[in-house]
Structures are given as C-alpha cells and as structure tokens.
Design a protein around this motif. Structure first.
Motif, PDB file in Angstrom:
ATOM      1  N   ASN A 159      24.510 -23.057  -8.120  1.00  0.00           N
ATOM      2  CA  ASN A 159      25.055 -22.741  -6.801  1.00  0.00           C
ATOM      3  C   ASN A 159      25.662 -21.245  -7.074  1.00  0.00           C
ATOM      4  OD1 ASN A 159      24.098 -24.962  -5.200  1.00  0.00           O
ATOM      5  ND2 ASN A 159      25.979 -25.979  -5.328  1.00  0.00           N
ATOM      6  N   ALA A 160      26.311 -21.124  -8.100  1.00  0.00           N
ATOM      7  CA  ALA A 160      27.136 -19.864  -8.434  1.00  0.00           C
ATOM      8  C   ALA A 160      26.031 -18.535  -8.440  1.00  0.00           C
ATOM      9  CB  ALA A 160      27.976 -19.942  -9.606  1.00  0.00           C
ATOM     10  N   TRP A 161      25.095 -18.824  -9.160  1.00  0.00           N
ATOM     11  CA  TRP A 161      24.127 -17.788  -9.398  1.00  0.00           C
ATOM     12  C   TRP A 161      23.113 -17.568  -8.312  1.00  0.00           C
ATOM     13  CZ3 TRP A 161      24.882 -14.228 -12.739  1.00  0.00           C
ATOM     14  CH2 TRP A 161      25.535 -14.420 -13.883  1.00  0.00           C
ATOM     15  N   SER A 162      23.170 -18.485  -7.295  1.00  0.00           N
ATOM     16  CA  SER A 162      22.341 -18.431  -6.004  1.00  0.00           C
ATOM     17  C   SER A 162      23.239 -17.528  -4.778  1.00  0.00           C
ATOM     18  CB  SER A 162      21.987 -19.732  -5.594  1.00  0.00           C
ATOM     19  OG  SER A 162      20.958 -20.416  -6.343  1.00  0.00           O
ATOM     20  N   CYS A 163      24.410 -17.906  -5.039  1.00  0.00           N
ATOM     21  CA  CYS A 163      25.349 -17.177  -4.223  1.00  0.00           C
ATOM     22  C   CYS A 163      25.285 -15.514  -4.679  1.00  0.00           C
ATOM     23  CB  CYS A 163      26.536 -17.886  -4.263  1.00  0.00           C
ATOM     24  SG  CYS A 163      28.043 -17.044  -3.102  1.00  0.00           S
ATOM     25  N   VAL A 164      25.489 -15.360  -5.833  1.00  0.00           N
ATOM     26  CA  VAL A 164      25.430 -14.197  -6.387  1.00  0.00           C
ATOM     27  C   VAL A 164      24.246 -13.229  -6.113  1.00  0.00           C
ATOM     28  CG1 VAL A 164      25.146 -12.604  -8.406  1.00  0.00           C
ATOM     29  CG2 VAL A 164      27.034 -14.471  -8.355  1.00  0.00           C
ATOM     30  N   VAL A 165      23.207 -13.834  -6.200  1.00  0.00           N
ATOM     31  CA  VAL A 165      21.913 -13.289  -5.857  1.00  0.00           C
ATOM     32  C   VAL A 165      21.762 -12.881  -4.196  1.00  0.00           C
ATOM     33  CG1 VAL A 165      19.255 -13.433  -5.592  1.00  0.00           C
ATOM     34  CG2 VAL A 165      20.593 -13.989  -7.816  1.00  0.00           C
ATOM     35  N   VAL A 166      22.005 -13.876  -3.308  1.00  0.00           N
ATOM     36  CA  VAL A 166      22.054 -13.677  -2.160  1.00  0.00           C
ATOM     37  C   VAL A 166      23.336 -12.738  -1.506  1.00  0.00           C
ATOM     38  CG1 VAL A 166      22.638 -14.971   0.180  1.00  0.00           C
ATOM     39  CG2 VAL A 166      21.192 -15.954  -1.323  1.00  0.00           C
ATOM     40  N   SER A 167      24.318 -12.806  -2.231  1.00  0.00           N
ATOM     41  CA  SER A 167      25.331 -11.745  -1.414  1.00  0.00           C
ATOM     42  C   SER A 167      25.064 -10.367  -2.003  1.00  0.00           C
ATOM     43  CB  SER A 167      26.566 -12.079  -2.278  1.00  0.00           C
ATOM     44  OG  SER A 167      27.111 -13.181  -1.969  1.00  0.00           O
ATOM     45  N   VAL A 168      24.475 -10.174  -3.073  1.00  0.00           N
ATOM     46  CA  VAL A 168      24.092  -8.932  -3.290  1.00  0.00           C
ATOM     47  C   VAL A 168      22.955  -8.311  -2.332  1.00  0.00           C
ATOM     48  CG1 VAL A 168      22.555  -7.298  -5.169  1.00  0.00           C
ATOM     49  CG2 VAL A 168      24.566  -8.884  -6.068  1.00  0.00           C
ATOM     50  N   PHE A 169      21.918  -9.093  -2.173  1.00  0.00           N
ATOM     51  CA  PHE A 169      20.846  -8.875  -1.228  1.00  0.00           C
ATOM     52  C   PHE A 169      21.343  -8.634   0.024  1.00  0.00           C
ATOM     53  CE2 PHE A 169      17.426 -10.071   1.685  1.00  0.00           C
ATOM     54  CZ  PHE A 169      16.432  -9.197   1.601  1.00  0.00           C
ATOM     55  N   ALA A 170      22.502  -9.372   0.590  1.00  0.00           N
ATOM     56  CA  ALA A 170      22.935  -9.279   1.892  1.00  0.00           C
ATOM     57  C   ALA A 170      23.766  -8.088   1.940  1.00  0.00           C
ATOM     58  CB  ALA A 170      23.848 -10.538   2.390  1.00  0.00           C
ATOM     59  N   ILE A 171      24.688  -7.824   1.064  1.00  0.00           N
ATOM     60  CA  ILE A 171      25.491  -6.376   0.864  1.00  0.00           C
ATOM     61  C   ILE A 171      24.560  -5.318   0.968  1.00  0.00           C
ATOM     62  CG2 ILE A 171      26.574  -4.645  -0.615  1.00  0.00           C
ATOM     63  CD1 ILE A 171      27.839  -7.684  -1.544  1.00  0.00           C
ATOM     64  N   VAL A 172      23.309  -5.196   0.356  1.00  0.00           N
ATOM     65  CA  VAL A 172      22.714  -3.967   0.345  1.00  0.00           C
ATOM     66  C   VAL A 172      21.969  -3.711   1.794  1.00  0.00           C
ATOM     67  CG1 VAL A 172      20.272  -3.115  -0.749  1.00  0.00           C
ATOM     68  CG2 VAL A 172      22.031  -4.009  -2.171  1.00  0.00           C
ATOM     69  N   ILE A 173      21.164  -4.965   2.397  1.00  0.00           N
ATOM     70  CA  ILE A 173      20.363  -4.849   3.595  1.00  0.00           C
ATOM     71  C   ILE A 173      21.451  -4.536   4.556  1.00  0.00           C
ATOM     72  CG2 ILE A 173      19.179  -6.253   5.149  1.00  0.00           C
ATOM     73  CD1 ILE A 173      17.717  -5.312   2.782  1.00  0.00           C
ATOM     74  N   LEU A 174      22.811  -5.252   4.673  1.00  0.00           N
ATOM     75  CA  LEU A 174      23.588  -4.881   5.590  1.00  0.00           C
ATOM     76  C   LEU A 174      24.200  -3.496   5.721  1.00  0.00           C
ATOM     77  CD1 LEU A 174      25.582  -8.436   6.022  1.00  0.00           C
ATOM     78  CD2 LEU A 174      23.859  -7.390   7.656  1.00  0.00           C
ATOM     79  N   SER A 175      24.579  -3.189   4.335  1.00  0.00           N
ATOM     80  CA  SER A 175      25.152  -1.787   4.318  1.00  0.00           C
ATOM     81  C   SER A 175      23.973  -0.848   4.944  1.00  0.00           C
ATOM     82  CB  SER A 175      25.248  -1.491   2.995  1.00  0.00           C
ATOM     83  OG  SER A 175      26.329  -2.320   2.424  1.00  0.00           O
ATOM     84  N   ILE A 176      22.692  -0.996   4.767  1.00  0.00           N
ATOM     85  CA  ILE A 176      21.660   0.005   5.203  1.00  0.00           C
ATOM     86  C   ILE A 176      21.691  -0.008   6.708  1.00  0.00           C
ATOM     87  CG2 ILE A 176      19.073   0.413   5.668  1.00  0.00           C
ATOM     88  CD1 ILE A 176      18.965  -0.621   2.513  1.00  0.00           C
ATOM     89  N   ILE A 177      21.748  -1.220   7.226  1.00  0.00           N
ATOM     90  CA  ILE A 177      21.716  -1.491   8.728  1.00  0.00           C
ATOM     91  C   ILE A 177      23.098  -0.929   9.167  1.00  0.00           C
ATOM     92  CG2 ILE A 177      21.881  -3.255  10.547  1.00  0.00           C
ATOM     93  CD1 ILE A 177      19.993  -4.861   8.828  1.00  0.00           C
ATOM     94  N   GLY A 178      24.002  -1.158   8.634  1.00  0.00           N
ATOM     95  CA  GLY A 178      25.408  -0.372   9.319  1.00  0.00           C
ATOM     96  C   GLY A 178      25.290   1.040   9.183  1.00  0.00           C
TER      97      GLY A 178
END
Length: 88
Positions: free
Chosen positions: A9-28
C-alpha cells in the motif's frame, strides 16, 4: 517506529501520488496561463487562475500523501534490513 500501512500500500500510494502530482501540475499550469485548450469554449470556466488554485490545492494534498507514504515505505525498508520477521 512501526509502519501503519503495508509495504504494498505504501509503494502503491507513492506511485499514484507522483503520477497525480505531475498530471495535476500540468493541468493547473494550463489553467493558470488561460490556455485555449482549457478555457477556450463557452462550456469551460471563465476564470482560469481560480481553477488553477483549486488544482494546485489538490497537488498539495498529493504531496502530503507522498510524504506520508514515502515515510511508511522507508520504515518498511528499514525494518526489513534489520532482519525482522514479517507475518504477512
């Protein structure tokens, strides 16, 4: 200190968080610059920078998730190096 969540769960959360940060930063960034692909039609929001503020608030939430889950993964990594027996 003992981990609260499992290593998977910890590593899955790390991967999803990194992906979300990149995508949402581009959208923002696109909303902040009033890019025509985000605010170019009549159905899109009029105030791009206000929407960008909301998107960047979501980025901050994901950064907090990344720090927490990264710390949990670090604790699992440290615990496994000590030779602790895990009953998972």
């Amino acid at each position: 200190m003992k981990p609260v969540v499992s290593a998977l769960n910890a590593w899955s959360c790390v991967v999803v968080s990194v992906f979300a940060i990149v995508i949402l930063s581009i959208i923002g960034g696109l909303f902040k610059s009033n890019h025509h692909s985000m605010v170019g039609t009549t159905k899109d929001p009029d105030n791009g920078p206000a929407v960008a503020g909301s998107v960047f608030a979501a980025v901050i939430v994901y950064v907090v998730f990344l720090v927490f889950c990264g710390f949990q993964a670090f604790l699992h990594n440290r615990q496994s190096k000590r030779g602790a027996i895990s009953l998972n």
